[in-house]
Design a protein around this motif. Structure first.
Motif, PDB file in Angstrom:
ATOM      1  N   ASN A   1      63.909   7.636  31.186  1.00  0.00           N
ATOM      2  CA  ASN A   1      63.317   7.250  32.397  1.00  0.00           C
ATOM      3  C   ASN A   1      63.563   6.071  33.235  1.00  0.00           C
ATOM      4  OD1 ASN A   1      61.260   6.885  34.583  1.00  0.00           O
ATOM      5  ND2 ASN A   1      59.803   6.272  33.044  1.00  0.00           N
ATOM      6  N   PRO A   2      64.232   6.151  34.228  1.00  0.00           N
ATOM      7  CA  PRO A   2      65.025   5.253  34.957  1.00  0.00           C
ATOM      8  C   PRO A   2      64.058   3.911  35.561  1.00  0.00           C
ATOM      9  CG  PRO A   2      65.072   6.972  36.306  1.00  0.00           C
ATOM     10  CD  PRO A   2      64.383   7.374  34.876  1.00  0.00           C
ATOM     11  N   LEU A   3      62.842   4.595  35.746  1.00  0.00           N
ATOM     12  CA  LEU A   3      61.792   3.565  36.307  1.00  0.00           C
ATOM     13  C   LEU A   3      61.384   2.454  35.329  1.00  0.00           C
ATOM     14  CD1 LEU A   3      59.701   5.836  38.639  1.00  0.00           C
ATOM     15  CD2 LEU A   3      61.809   4.241  39.326  1.00  0.00           C
ATOM     16  N   LYS A   4      61.314   3.019  34.136  1.00  0.00           N
ATOM     17  CA  LYS A   4      60.795   2.107  33.084  1.00  0.00           C
ATOM     18  C   LYS A   4      62.010   1.593  31.972  1.00  0.00           C
ATOM     19  CE  LYS A   4      56.363   2.276  34.026  1.00  0.00           C
ATOM     20  NZ  LYS A   4      55.476   3.035  33.418  1.00  0.00           N
ATOM     21  N   LYS A   5      63.098   2.495  31.886  1.00  0.00           N
ATOM     22  CA  LYS A   5      63.998   2.139  30.976  1.00  0.00           C
ATOM     23  C   LYS A   5      65.314   2.233  31.580  1.00  0.00           C
ATOM     24  CE  LYS A   5      60.955   4.114  27.047  1.00  0.00           C
ATOM     25  NZ  LYS A   5      60.970   4.974  25.986  1.00  0.00           N
ATOM     26  N   PRO A   6      65.596   1.282  32.491  1.00  0.00           N
ATOM     27  CA  PRO A   6      66.860   1.472  33.253  1.00  0.00           C
ATOM     28  C   PRO A   6      68.213   1.374  32.177  1.00  0.00           C
ATOM     29  CG  PRO A   6      65.897  -0.599  33.615  1.00  0.00           C
ATOM     30  CD  PRO A   6      64.948   0.231  32.833  1.00  0.00           C
ATOM     31  N   ASP A   7      68.269   0.583  31.238  1.00  0.00           N
ATOM     32  CA  ASP A   7      69.277   0.430  30.434  1.00  0.00           C
ATOM     33  C   ASP A   7      69.676   1.824  29.678  1.00  0.00           C
ATOM     34  OD1 ASP A   7      69.473  -2.239  31.300  1.00  0.00           O
ATOM     35  OD2 ASP A   7      68.668  -2.743  29.295  1.00  0.00           O
TER      36      ASP A   7
END
Length: 827
Positions: free
Chosen positions: A246-252
């Motif tokens: 999930n890029p909103l919470k886990k961008p790395d």
């Protein structure tokens, strides 16, 4: 024995794999399968299993969000079970398609519905306990799996949804085989491009978005056709495990997964090394466009948006059953263009908030309706639309509409109801210049009132008094309307049938906001209560219904049901039926015109004159009616120009607390009337809305009194004055007014009326059909010469002989005193 019984289903399933592979034309020469699957017995048993598997995927239509728009086409809100917008293969960026194929099924365009090479590799790996568990599903199979889950969710079958994703043991193999056979069927009817588009439209991209278009809008605020290579690669990597990436919470994690996709594309020579290097160096670049579910995102239009969804859910035009209609709304991908004007809505919201600042205990609501169409142009109230109603000024309840549309049980409308009594008065053939009794208060038995042809029964008298006016005595209906004199209107009500008044209001769309036990019939329904207080507005109604009714007056009696939807398109962009406005002539044109003429008096010099003096309407003509209930618990202002009608309510949600001496907008009030707060809200809305819509200044057509009778306080008809007319002209005028005529045989002298013309009539008011006697003039009486100072003549003229008989006396008046006139109206 136990071990043998466990292996038997596996053998049959592997045999079925051979059968399904053959059916799909996917067996490759030299493919080595596990020995158990190569046996003839297993194959024969597998054919039986294969034949038992379904081959038709069934309804593969996707749940798609309904888009609700303003009248100008801009988006108001999206309503859905799943946030999805279906797009065609041509509406998806090429790099997005390349990325998903590279990471999910690189041989998608080469193999059939089932990738035998991949499955064989997975079977060997899984059977030998190799590195991890391999699924080897093709994009077609993944599409099938997602469709099966979608179907189960739509049917509310949680067990079927669970089975559709089972991955372990025998159940997992069985599920895979079912997917394989269904995939075979899919590839017989769909092209590879269509399957790819179907997969990208059904895939879940986390944060409650489904399909590539909704995902692209959420994460990058752009359409799927505009996605760049890094953006497409990130979304392609997301589908494997949306929660983990999930890029909103886990961008790395999202960047790491994106880079895996990019490297895979390079490995497959889909992109070259410089393109890869540039993409890997690109930041994640999120431009999130988070949206709240449904009407919560509609801002000031949220209450109207909610009303639109209720229209779809309750109107049979959209489906036979509630379940059908709800499914269409939340899963049918409709595009609904509404009547709401974006500019007028904001104007109304600003006016309502300025009149009663949000967050106070006092509430205000307004509906604006277009005459001649019924289009609802605005619907506003001074609260925030949210289920968090434990906070001040927050509610999902819509004060403008009826209870079945998520509104209230209704609001007492006060004197705004008088317009319907007035219309009934005119329908009965009575004019605005009729005079009625208007004492300061009244105390009448119920038997003084008639409903449906019967005298009302009641053990206690009906007591009433004036609220907005201190006028008393007798007055014209015109004056009683301008000054909103309660007692005058009760006098009118006593001369009419209350059921007729209710019928007039209901013909213009005014009913109770919620079913209750009817006063007259005892039935539980929404028919207006027909009791003596009805004309003073004690029924519980809605601002929207009053705005719609007053719009009919503005449209000269043409009533249109207030309408929220201009157009609805299905998921394929084809028009579907919408509820009609059913415009029709509910009132005679001249009746409506006379109502308008009377209501203009209230604006020009009556109870609304102070609102007019604000200058918000400039020179635009306005017909208005104020309304104030006992103790000012509900106050109203309903009015219209030829092009816009609006009804404003100000009060408390409980319907009983007074507005008098309350602190509103930081100031303590005195006695609150309809023109105090509701009136300025109306003027601020309609004045500004007329300007922003570029509406020309046009006038009303005045009503005519032709064919209407003018009555006196006691209910008798005013007799037209015919003094000075010829006999034939006098008879014609009196007969046209409904009287019989008798011409007296004698004549009377008159200084002002020439001989032969009518000098007097027997009555100025009489019961309908009475005989009126008219008497001709004999001319001016003879005048004796003044005495002369000169000497008398030498010879007097001969005297005239005396008449043999005196002339007959003038006939006695019939039906009243001669030359009587009604008492002057009291302002």
């Amino acid at each position: 024995m136990a071990q043998r019984s466990v292996h038997r289903p596996v053998v049959r399933l592997l045999g079925a794999f051979v059968a399904v592979s053959a059916a799909g034309g996917v067996l490759a020469a030299g493919l080595t399968m596990p020995g158990v699957a190569a046996s003839g017995a297993a194959t024969r048993s597998g054919v039986e299993v294969f034949n038992e598997l379904p081959s038709d995927l069934g309804d593969d239509s996707l749940s798609e969000a309904t888009t609700i728009k303003y009248s100008d086409g801009t988006v108001m809100a999206r309503v859905y079970d799943q946030n999805r917008s279906v797009v065609s293969i041509d509406e998806i960026s090429p790099v997005m398609k390349q990325a998903i194929v590279a990471i999910e099924d690189s041989r998608f365009y080469e193999h059939g519905p089932v990738d035998v090479r991949g499955i064989g590799r997975a079977l060997v790996n899984n059977a030998s306990g190799g590195d991890g568990t391999q699924g080897a599903s093709t994009l077609t199979q993944q599409y099938v799996k997602n469709v099966l889950v979608e179907q189960a969710v739509e049917q509310g079958d949680s067990e079927a949804a669970k089975q559709a994703v089972t991955a372990d043991g025998i159940d997992g193999y069985a599920r895979k085989l079912r997917e394989m056979k269904l995939a075979v069927g899919v590839e017989k009817t769909m092209s590879k491009d269509d399957i790819l588009a179907g997969y990208l439209n059904i895939a879940y991209f986390y944060n409650n978005v489904y399909g590539i278009e909704a995902a692209s809008q959420l994460y990058f605020s752009k359409s799927a056709k505009d996605l760049t290579l890094p953006e497409g690669a990130m979304l392609a990597g997301l589908v494997q495990n949306p929660a983990a990436f999930n890029p909103l919470k886990k961008p790395d994690a999202a960047i790491a997964r994106r880079n895996i996709v990019l490297n895979r594309m390079r490995e497959l020579n889909v992109i070259d090394q410089p393109t890869l290097d540039a993409a890997l160096a690109t930041p994640l670049g999120l431009v999130p466009q988070l949206s709240r579910q449904g009407c919560l995102s509609a801002g000031s239009a949220a209450y109207f948006c909610d009303y639109v969804t209720r229209v779809v859910e309750t109107d049979a035009t959209f489906g036979k059953t509630l379940e059908d209609r709800q499914k269409l709304l939340k899963r049918g991908g409709l595009t609904i263009t509404t009547t709401l004007d974006r500019n007028v809505q904001q104007i109304a919201q600003d006016a309502v908030n300025a009149g009663v600042n949000p967050g106070q205990p006092v509430r205000s609501a307004e509906s604006v309706v277009q005459p001649g169409t019924g289009n609802i142009l605005a619907m506003a109230q001074d609260t925030t639309f949210s289920p968090d109603d434990d906070q001040p000024g927050v509610t999902t309840q819509n004060y403008n509409v009826s209870r079945d549309m998520n509104g209230t049980g209704g609001l007492q409308q006060g004197s705004t109801f008088k317009a319907f009594t007035l219309a009934t008065w005119l329908k009965a053939g009575k004019s605005l210049d009729s005079t009625v009794a208007a004492p300061s208060s009244g105390n009448d038995p119920f038997s003084a009132f008639t409903a449906c042809g019967q005298k009302l029964r009641g053990s206690k008298p009906y007591i009433y008094f004036n609220a907005e006016s201190s006028s008393s005595g007798s007055m014209s209906v015109r004056s009683a309307t301008a000054n909103s004199v309660n007692t005058a209107y009760v006098s009118m009500e006593k001369q009419l049938d209350i059921c007729d008044i209710a019928a007039t209001a209901q013909s213009l769309g005014v009913f109770k906001a919620a079913p209750t036990k009817n006063f007259l019939t005892g039935e539980v329904n929404r028919d207006l209560d027909q009791n003596p207080s009805m004309t003073l507005g004690t029924n519980l109604v809605t601002p929207l219904s009053i705005a719609g009714a007053y719009a009919a007056f503005a449209a000269e009696g043409n009533f249109c049901t207030p309408t929220a939807i201009l157009e609805a398109l299905d998921g394929d962009g084809k028009p579907i039926a919408i509820p009609p406005a059913n415009c029709h002539q509910a009132l005679d044109v001249n009746v409506a015109r006379n109502v308008t003429t009377a209501l203009q008096g209230g604006w020009n010099n009556g109870t609304a004159a102070g609102v007019k003096r604000t200058g918000k309407l400039g020179s635009r003509p306005v017909a208005s009616k104020t309304g104030t209930t006992n103790k000012s618990s509900d106050t109203w202002f309903a009015a219209y120009t030829p092009q816009l009608a609006s009804a404003v309510w100000v009060g408390h949600a409980d319907g009983v607390s007074t507005l008098n001496r309350q602190r509103i907008n930081g100031r303590r009030t005195g006695t609150v009337f309809g023109a105090t707060i509701a009136g300025p809200i109306w003027a601020n809305t309609v004045g500004a809305a007329s300007n922003v819509l570029n509406l020309p200044v046009v006038g009303f057509t005045p009503g005519s009194s032709a064919g209407l009778t003018t009555t006196t306080v006691d209910g008798r008809i005013k007799v037209p004055s015919v003094v000075g007319r010829s006999v034939s002209s006098a008879k014609a005028a009196l007969e046209a007014a409904g009287f019989s005529v008798k011409v007296a045989s004698g004549r009377v002298s008159s200084k002002s009326v020439a001989a032969g013309l009518i000098a007097s009539q027997s009555a100025r008011a009489a019961a309908a059909g009475s005989t009126i006697t008219i008497t001709r003039s004999s001319g001016a009486p003879a005048v004796a010469p003044p005495p002369s100072s000169e000497a008398p003549p030498s010879q007097a003229p001969p005297a005239e002989p005396a008449p043999s008989q005196a002339p007959p006396p003038a006939p006695a008046p019939e039906g009243g005193d001669a030359n009587a006139s009604p008492a002057p109206a009291t302002q």
